[in-house]
Motif scaffolding. Structure first.
Motif, PDB file in Angstrom:
ATOM      1  N   LEU A  45       0.810  -1.217   0.000  1.00 39.88           N
ATOM      2  CA  LEU A  45       0.000   0.000   0.000  1.00 39.88           C
ATOM      3  C   LEU A  45       0.847   1.272   0.000  1.00 39.88           C
ATOM      4  O   LEU A  45       0.294   2.379  -0.091  1.00 39.88           O
ATOM      5  CB  LEU A  45      -0.916   0.017   1.230  1.00 39.88           C
ATOM      6  N   ASN A  46       2.153   1.132   0.063  1.00 39.78           N
ATOM      7  CA  ASN A  46       3.012   2.291   0.287  1.00 39.78           C
ATOM      8  C   ASN A  46       3.319   3.118  -0.957  1.00 39.78           C
ATOM      9  O   ASN A  46       4.058   4.098  -0.871  1.00 39.78           O
ATOM     10  CB  ASN A  46       4.324   1.841   0.933  1.00 39.78           C
ATOM     11  N   MET A  47       2.774   2.730  -2.113  1.00 40.48           N
ATOM     12  CA  MET A  47       2.912   3.554  -3.319  1.00 40.48           C
ATOM     13  C   MET A  47       1.598   4.226  -3.712  1.00 40.48           C
ATOM     14  O   MET A  47       1.541   4.939  -4.710  1.00 40.48           O
ATOM     15  CB  MET A  47       3.420   2.708  -4.492  1.00 40.48           C
ATOM     16  N   LEU A  48       0.543   4.013  -2.917  1.00 41.25           N
ATOM     17  CA  LEU A  48      -0.749   4.602  -3.259  1.00 41.25           C
ATOM     18  C   LEU A  48      -0.720   6.132  -3.216  1.00 41.25           C
ATOM     19  O   LEU A  48      -1.496   6.783  -3.903  1.00 41.25           O
ATOM     20  CB  LEU A  48      -1.829   4.079  -2.299  1.00 41.25           C
ATOM     21  N   TRP A  49       0.171   6.697  -2.412  1.00 41.97           N
ATOM     22  CA  TRP A  49       0.284   8.155  -2.305  1.00 41.97           C
ATOM     23  C   TRP A  49       0.539   8.826  -3.641  1.00 41.97           C
ATOM     24  O   TRP A  49       0.172  10.004  -3.847  1.00 41.97           O
ATOM     25  CB  TRP A  49       1.429   8.518  -1.358  1.00 41.97           C
ATOM     26  N   SER A  50       1.178   8.117  -4.558  1.00 38.76           N
ATOM     27  CA  SER A  50       1.609   8.740  -5.808  1.00 38.76           C
ATOM     28  C   SER A  50       0.447   9.214  -6.663  1.00 38.76           C
ATOM     29  O   SER A  50       0.572  10.206  -7.393  1.00 38.76           O
ATOM     30  CB  SER A  50       2.485   7.770  -6.616  1.00 38.76           C
ATOM     31  N   MET A  51      -0.694   8.550  -6.577  1.00 34.88           N
ATOM     32  CA  MET A  51      -1.812   8.930  -7.449  1.00 34.88           C
ATOM     33  C   MET A  51      -2.466  10.255  -7.037  1.00 34.88           C
ATOM     34  O   MET A  51      -2.632  11.142  -7.869  1.00 34.88           O
ATOM     35  CB  MET A  51      -2.837   7.807  -7.524  1.00 34.88           C
ATOM     36  N   PRO A  52      -2.855  10.458  -5.764  1.00 31.51           N
ATOM     37  CA  PRO A  52      -3.362  11.787  -5.406  1.00 31.51           C
ATOM     38  C   PRO A  52      -2.308  12.876  -5.540  1.00 31.51           C
ATOM     39  O   PRO A  52      -2.636  14.028  -5.864  1.00 31.51           O
ATOM     40  CB  PRO A  52      -3.824  11.621  -3.948  1.00 31.51           C
ATOM     41  N   PHE A  53      -1.034  12.529  -5.325  1.00 32.26           N
ATOM     42  CA  PHE A  53       0.038  13.512  -5.489  1.00 32.26           C
ATOM     43  C   PHE A  53       0.183  13.951  -6.943  1.00 32.26           C
ATOM     44  O   PHE A  53       0.359  15.141  -7.243  1.00 32.26           O
ATOM     45  CB  PHE A  53       1.357  12.918  -4.984  1.00 32.26           C
ATOM     46  N   LEU A  54       0.094  12.990  -7.851  1.00 34.82           N
ATOM     47  CA  LEU A  54       0.325  13.295  -9.267  1.00 34.82           C
ATOM     48  C   LEU A  54      -0.890  13.899  -9.967  1.00 34.82           C
ATOM     49  O   LEU A  54      -0.730  14.538 -11.016  1.00 34.82           O
ATOM     50  CB  LEU A  54       0.742  12.018 -10.013  1.00 34.82           C
ATOM     51  N   TYR A  55      -2.091  13.720  -9.410  1.00 31.78           N
ATOM     52  CA  TYR A  55      -3.287  14.174 -10.126  1.00 31.78           C
ATOM     53  C   TYR A  55      -3.257  15.650 -10.510  1.00 31.78           C
ATOM     54  O   TYR A  55      -3.474  15.984 -11.689  1.00 31.78           O
ATOM     55  CB  TYR A  55      -4.556  13.857  -9.331  1.00 31.78           C
TER      56      TYR A  55
END
Length: 424
Positions: A45-55
């Motif tokens: 689960l530790n790469m899920l941050w990338s999607m809201p960050f990149l949006y």
């Protein structure tokens, strides 16, 4: 204004959605699926941050790309040629062509492998078949008809949302890890981050969306380049924003679910390295069932059919615009020989990947890493164009959009530098 008028306007806006929505769907191509799968399998689960960050970053950079095409009536490469010396533009479009052909080959090979997983035979046969189908659609079908086909293909991406419904998920833990991931910066971590960034903010999507704005403008007799007809700007720029925000939200949501699916299935089962398409599908089958296995294969094939034309088309737009050749999917092949020749060449060179020793999943992942590196100079060049009044007239990108665009460029550069530094 009456309720009926509001509904008519909303319906008209929905019908005009296209470049942003298709670009967003093409963002989750087989390369993206492989990269997001690897990120979820390796880091949970530790790469899920990338999607809201990149949006907000991917949305802003794609809006800038679309604005350039809609304002000037020319694609990104044509505008680069007006601002930068010819050798600089040649280097930039050459990097794009190399990355795109590798990506095309990896996508086609992965589609063939997915068909083989489902049927048990015919990987090379299906790879060639998918290449022929993709090339035939681009050459034989006019864009205004072809674009409808592309819109329907975006539905294949919902396969990955469906997989999540088949497994048990601790949503509280998902929320915590999305906000506070546990990561140690190593060479492997930095490489996956570059791959995730590179497959989300891909160079070919910048060229594609700008050129499709031009195609849509030329196909619609009621619209013109905004630099010549500024009175059309409020409606068109609003449509670009909604189209792009919707398309990128769609892409990032699907990417989030791909990572989540592999995190709660593959990573949880101890399988942290995806070497082949078979590895990913075989691991999903006993954990999430036959439905997940089928959806995995469907997603690879469906998004590949969507992405390969975008990859080949964006390479053709870039090369032909940089050389001043006639371009456009609305033209018949005899009317734009160079344009369609580049499309055919990109697909044929890409097919060679299927006969190389490279595994499709690994080729897809490393093509995402390559995109993450070469996107930096391309994004910087595009930001310069969008900020110049002699190119954009009264429609230079607003300050907030320019800030987000440069932040996106800086983040891509920082990720690439961190990767090279970590591996030293």
């Amino acid at each position: 204004m009456s309720l009926a008028t509001h509904r008519v306007r909303r319906a008209a806006l929905f019908r005009r959605l296209g470049p942003g929505l298709i670009t967003g769907a093409a963002d989750d191509d087989p390369s993206g699926i492989a990269t997001y799968s690897q990120a979820g399998a390796q880091f949970g689960l530790n790469m899920l941050w990338s999607m809201p960050f990149l949006y907000p970053l991917v949305s802003s950079i794609q809006i800038i790309s679309a604005r350039i095409g809609r304002v000037t009536g020319h694609g990104l490469a044509a505008n680069l040629r007006r601002v930068f010396p010819a050798p600089v533009v040649l280097v930039l479009v050459s990097l794009l062509f190399i990355a795109n052909t590798i990506n095309i080959g990896a996508d086609l090979a992965a589609m063939g492998a997915a068909a083989e997983l489902t049927l048990g035979w015919g990987r090379h046969v299906f790879t060639v078949l998918f290449a022929v189908i993709s090339l035939s659609l681009q050459v034989l079908v006019p864009y205004h008809r072809y674009v409808r086909f592309l819109k329907w293909l975006t539905l294949a991406l919902f396969a990955y949302v469906g997989v999540v419904l088949t497994v048990r998920i601790d949503w509280g833990e998902v929320a915590v890890r999305t906000v506070t991931p546990h990561l140690v910066l190593t060479g492997a971590t930095a490489t996956v981050i570059v791959a995730v960034f590179g497959t989300t903010i891909s160079p070919y999507l910048l060229f594609w969306q700008a050129s499709e704005e031009v195609e849509d403008d030329e196909a619609d007799p009621t619209t013109d380049p905004l630099i010549d007809h500024p009175e059309q700007a409020p409606q068109e720029l609003s449509r670009i924003r909604w189209d792009t925000y919707l398309g990128m939200a769609f892409a990032n949501l699907v990417a989030f679910f791909i990572m989540l699916t592999t995190a709660v299935t593959l990573h949880a089962a101890g399988q942290t390295d995806i070497q082949t398409s078979a590895d990913a599908a075989a691991a999903l089958r006993p954990i999430a069932g036959d439905l997940a296995f089928a959806l995995f294969s469907l997603g690879i094939i469906g998004t590949g059919l969507l992405a390969v034309p975008v990859l080949a088309g964006s390479a053709a737009y870039a090369i032909c615009e940089s050389q001043g050749w006639r371009i456009g999917l609305e033209h018949k092949p005899r009317e734009a020989v160079g344009f369609y020749s580049v499309i055919g060449l990109a697909v044929l060179i890409g097919l060679a990947v299927d006969y190389s020793p490279l595994d499709p999943i690994r080729a897809l992942f490393w093509s995402a890493v390559l995109n993450g590196v070469i996107s930096v100079p391309l994004m910087a060049a595009m930001m310069i164009v969008a900020s110049r009044r002699d190119a954009m007239g009264a429609f230079v990108a607003p300050l907030a959009l320019r800030i987000l665009g440069w932040v996106a460029t800086a983040c891509m550069a920082a990720a690439a530098i961190a990767m090279f530094t970590a591996w030293r």
